[in-house]
Each structure stands twice: as C-alpha cells, then as structure tokens.
Write an enzyme that holds these catalytic residues in place. Structure first.
Site, PDB file in Angstrom:
ATOM      1  N   HIS A 110      56.896  45.327  67.269  1.00  0.00           N
ATOM      2  CA  HIS A 110      55.604  45.363  67.974  1.00  0.00           C
ATOM      3  C   HIS A 110      54.955  43.990  67.826  1.00  0.00           C
ATOM      4  O   HIS A 110      54.949  43.416  66.735  1.00  0.00           O
ATOM      5  CB  HIS A 110      54.673  46.420  67.376  1.00  0.00           C
ATOM      6  CG  HIS A 110      53.294  46.357  67.965  1.00  0.00           C
ATOM      7  ND1 HIS A 110      52.979  46.955  69.174  1.00  0.00           N
ATOM      8  CD2 HIS A 110      52.174  45.706  67.563  1.00  0.00           C
ATOM      9  CE1 HIS A 110      51.717  46.689  69.472  1.00  0.00           C
ATOM     10  NE2 HIS A 110      51.205  45.935  68.517  1.00  0.00           N
ATOM     11  N   ASP A 160      46.421  59.083  72.061  1.00  0.00           N
ATOM     12  CA  ASP A 160      46.084  57.654  72.051  1.00  0.00           C
ATOM     13  C   ASP A 160      45.500  57.224  73.390  1.00  0.00           C
ATOM     14  O   ASP A 160      44.608  56.381  73.436  1.00  0.00           O
ATOM     15  CB  ASP A 160      47.316  56.799  71.720  1.00  0.00           C
ATOM     16  CG  ASP A 160      46.960  55.313  71.685  1.00  0.00           C
ATOM     17  OD1 ASP A 160      46.150  54.924  70.823  1.00  0.00           O
ATOM     18  OD2 ASP A 160      47.450  54.553  72.534  1.00  0.00           O
ATOM     19  N   ARG A 193      37.612  54.160  73.304  1.00  0.00           N
ATOM     20  CA  ARG A 193      37.324  52.969  72.490  1.00  0.00           C
ATOM     21  C   ARG A 193      36.889  51.812  73.376  1.00  0.00           C
ATOM     22  O   ARG A 193      35.967  51.070  73.052  1.00  0.00           O
ATOM     23  CB  ARG A 193      38.565  52.547  71.687  1.00  0.00           C
ATOM     24  CG  ARG A 193      38.796  53.397  70.440  1.00  0.00           C
ATOM     25  CD  ARG A 193      40.188  53.173  69.892  1.00  0.00           C
ATOM     26  NE  ARG A 193      40.393  51.823  69.401  1.00  0.00           N
ATOM     27  CZ  ARG A 193      41.592  51.254  69.214  1.00  0.00           C
ATOM     28  NH1 ARG A 193      42.701  51.932  69.490  1.00  0.00           N
ATOM     29  NH2 ARG A 193      41.678  50.030  68.756  1.00  0.00           N
ATOM     30  N   SER A 207      46.610  53.568  66.313  1.00  0.00           N
ATOM     31  CA  SER A 207      47.028  53.496  67.718  1.00  0.00           C
ATOM     32  C   SER A 207      48.418  52.861  67.834  1.00  0.00           C
ATOM     33  O   SER A 207      49.323  53.404  68.476  1.00  0.00           O
ATOM     34  CB  SER A 207      45.993  52.682  68.504  1.00  0.00           C
ATOM     35  OG  SER A 207      46.466  52.361  69.779  1.00  0.00           O
ATOM     36  N   LYS A 215      52.345  55.123  68.268  1.00  0.00           N
ATOM     37  CA  LYS A 215      53.239  54.884  69.418  1.00  0.00           C
ATOM     38  C   LYS A 215      54.612  54.377  68.974  1.00  0.00           C
ATOM     39  O   LYS A 215      55.582  54.503  69.712  1.00  0.00           O
ATOM     40  CB  LYS A 215      52.578  53.907  70.399  1.00  0.00           C
ATOM     41  CG  LYS A 215      51.473  54.610  71.195  1.00  0.00           C
ATOM     42  CD  LYS A 215      50.777  53.702  72.154  1.00  0.00           C
ATOM     43  CE  LYS A 215      49.978  52.680  71.411  1.00  0.00           C
ATOM     44  NZ  LYS A 215      49.010  51.945  72.211  1.00  0.00           N
TER      45      LYS A 215
END
Ligand code: IUR
Length: 434
Positions: free
Chosen positions: A84, A163, A170, A185, A189
C-alpha cells in the site's frame, strides 16, 4: 441495549469503546441503521478524542468483516502479498512491483484505487492501455493469481462496504486526517485480501499528503502495529516525495515508463523503490533471508525479463489483445501505436542560464490536474494522454533558450527519452515488525 447516542457520548467523554460497542457502530453503518449525522458525530468524537490501539484494531476488524473476505487455496499459504502506498506524483511502483513479485513466486491480489486530487491512481494508469479491464470479481482474481501470479483490480461493492460509507462521511465532516481512522480504513481494505505479508510505502514531503517525516513515522508505526496484530506480517518504508518518481507523470506516460523499467531501462529512483519494497516483502513472507537478498531477487526478476513476461500475461488476462500486449512488451516498441499521444505538446525552455535547484512535484501535479490528467470529484472522466516528462535533473546546468531537449525544463505529453539520471536515494528508513 446499546444506543448510538450513548456510544457517541462515551467517545465524546474520552472513554474507551469496547469491541462490542465498535462492532455495533460498524454494523449500524453497514445496515443503514444510523443517521448520517450520527456517523459524522461519532467520527468527530474519534477525531477529537482519539483511540487506543485496541480500539483501532477492533474498528479495523469490524470494518473488514462488514463485507466479503477473500480466501485462497491452502497451497498459497505464506505467498499472498501486497503493497500500500500513501500516494505520490509519478508513483508507478505497483505496475513494476506486482509482476516482479509474481515472477518471484508470490501471489499478488493488488486492489488499487483511482486518482483523486493531485495524486494519480494505479487504475487510471492501467486504463490508459486500450482494453485493460480493472473490474474483476473475487473469483476472477483467484483465476488471475492462479495463471499469472498477479493482478491489479478495482475495489468491488462487496469488499469493506463500511469503509465506503465512513470515508464519504469523513470527507464531508473534515475528519479524514485522523490517525486511527486512516489506519482502520487502509488496513481493513488490505486485510480482506487475506494477506500473509504487506509492505507500506509511506511518503513524506512537498508532493505527499504527509508533509513531514515525523508524521509519516507516526502513521507507519500505527499501521505496522495494527497490521501485525491482525496477522499480516507488515513492514514500512519511509521515502521522500518532493519531486516526481522517475521522469514521467500522467497516465499513459507512466505506463510507458513502467514498461521501460520492466525492460531494464528504468530510472534508478523507481528501481530503488521497487527493489526495497519488494525485498522487504520477500523477507516478510519468508522467501528471502534478508531484505537485501530479497531486493537482489526482485532486481534479477526485472533484469531477466521474467517480470515483463508477467506484466504481458496480466495485460492479456485482463482484457488487452494479445497483439497489443506483445507490441507493448517488445524491445523496440513504438508505444504510441497503442497508447494515445497528447494532441498538443509543448517543450518548456529555461528563461535564463542557471542550475536546477528544485523540482516541485506538487505544482507539476496540479498543472497536469488542470490539464485533465486528474479528477476533483469521484467519477469525473480524465484524459489519459495528458502528462509531463522531466528533461532535466536536480543539479543540472541549463542555458537560456538553448535548443535541444536537455535544456528545457519539462515537456508536456512528449514521448519518453532514455536520459535517466541517477538521483540520490529517496529512502529514509525501514520499519520492521517487532
Ligand atoms: N486511503 C485510504 O484507503 N483510507 C484513508 O483514510 C486515506 C487514504 I487518508
């Protein structure tokens, strides 16, 4: 009986929510048994009062359980990995890293995002290749991993639905920048991919969301702590994001630069990121005895052409015609036979003699955004052919209006040239699991 107003009050008072209370909140969000104002109030209470590590973990677990969770054949145990990134300008690491890891024997179910704001999205880059289909079901992902070893796909409706709701609330309640909400979050995922190992590419600098190293370190520590407790062997790499990764920014230009990199002709900073992140993943999943041994293995997979072959197979399996995929992966490819070239190209010239002291990646990204390379709201169409290629490097001497490509500051929509320059290292620190 639990009630949402009571839970909001508890968090408002700075008290710790129990696992069951967090589950109840997320269940209410997923079922729609909560008003948007209540979700917003809870997010604001979390933003102000924070969470302890066990709450962040419970929140991540509840979110990941809000939808489908992927599962893999037992023969793949230990092999399923992903990365990520917190996002950068010209960040095409995924396009090189996923096939390189597949070539090293890993399974890489990469679920990526679209670009929003100044950073580009991996899915948009891939969609600049005619035919590339990022919409794949969980079952199709398993088939891709079986046949190719990697795929790069979009999030489906069934994965982490909580999410989607929380993120959109958010964004309208100014609660995006909470360490706990970001951690849950991102990790929810990744955890639905049922990963054995995860590497986090955490960027800081002018062209990153996180401007300073200390903030990046805090985010990395939060993510690494929670991810390891969730059972994913996770490490992080902190790197500078001030200019551009490689020489190109913009969707189809970045595909070209990724292909050049997979052909062994890529810029050194991109290769450094790919080998460092890949090396850490191979260490974390037990395929390498150290990060440097892992980095070498990843480098070899690129140099041998094995990673390029995986990229070609991935393109074909994800909808690109065999002819186009073969052409794009050929040694002397005329990329613009397949990828759209910008209709207008401008070569910018230096106004005066001098030395390049700074390249501001954020300004460059904002210019490209205005020209149509990015989107300001989800769903907005983009122009894949808009992009820029840097023709000078930091520290390079330039002369006023001198003709020739090396003297210009940047060129919009131009093809890639191979004057890659060795920059200094972007990588500042690696963080390993305890
Ligand atoms: N990316 C995510 O997946 N979640 C977040 O909260 C942020 C970036 I900020």
């Amino acid at each position: 009986m639990m009630s949402i107003p009571d839970l909001i009050r508890k968090k408002q008072d700075g008290l710790k929510l129990s696992d069951d209370e967090i589950k109840f909140f997320i269940k209410s969000v997923s079922n729609g048994n909560i008003q948007e104002s209540q979700t917003g109030a809870m997010l604001m209470a979390i933003w102000i009062k924070g969470m302890v590590a066990t709450e962040t973990m419970a929140l991540t677990q509840a979110m990941l359980s809000s939808g489908e969770v992927m599962s893999w054949p037992s023969e793949w145990a230990g092999l399923v990995v992903d990365k990520h990134s917190t996002g950068g300008v010209g960040d095409k690491v995924s396009l090189v890293l996923a096939p390189a890891l597949a070539a090293c024997g890993c399974k890489v179910p990469m679920i990526s995002g679209r670009g929003l704001g100044h950073t580009g999205g991996t899915l948009d880059k891939l969609e600049s290749i005619p035919g590339f289909n990022i919409h794949q079901s969980t079952q199709q992902v398993q088939g891709l991993l079986d046949r190719v070893g990697c795929c790069i796909v979009g999030q489906t409706e069934t994965l982490v639905p909580a999410d989607r709701v929380l993120y959109s609330t958010r964004s309208i309640t100014s609660t995006v920048d909470s360490l706990h909400l970001i951690t849950s979050s991102i990790l929810s995922k990744k955890a639905v991919e049922s990963l054995d190992a995860l590497v986090l590419d955490i960027k800081f600098g002018k062209a990153a969301f996180q401007k300073d190293l200390e903030g990046a370190r805090k985010l990395a520590r939060s993510l690494v702590g929670v991810a390891n407790k969730l059972g994913m062997r996770t490490g992080a790499v902190l790197s500078r994001m001030d200019a551009v990764i490689g020489r190109c920014a913009g969707n189809s230009l970045e595909v070209i630069e990724s292909l050049e990199t997979l052909k062994g002709r890529g810029p050194e900073d991109l290769m450094e990121l790919v080998t460092t992140l890949g090396g850490m993943l191979l260490l974390l999943c037990g395929k390498a005895s150290s990060q440097s041994v892992g980095s070498r293995t990843v480098l070899d997979s690129v140099r041998s052409g094995a990673a390029l072959a995986r990229f070609q197979a991935m393109m074909e399996e994800q909808g690109v015609t065999k002819e186009a995929a073969q052409e794009l992966c050929s040694t002397h490819c005329d990329y613009h036979r397949i990828l759209r070239r910008a209709n207008h190209q401008v070569e910018l010239q230096a106004h005066a003699d001098g030395v390049v002291l700074d390249i501001d990646g954020l300004v460059l990204a904002e210019v490209l955004h205005q020209l149509g390379a990015g989107r300001s709201v989800p769903g907005e169409p983009i122009n894949h052919s808009v992009g820029a290629e840097l023709l000078v490097s930091l520290g390079q001497r330039v002369e006023k209006e001198q003709s020739g490509r090396l003297q210009s500051a940047l060129s919009l929509g131009a093809p890639v040239h191979a004057h890659m320059h060795a920059p200094h290292s972007l990588i500042v620190q690696s963080i390993y699991p305890e």
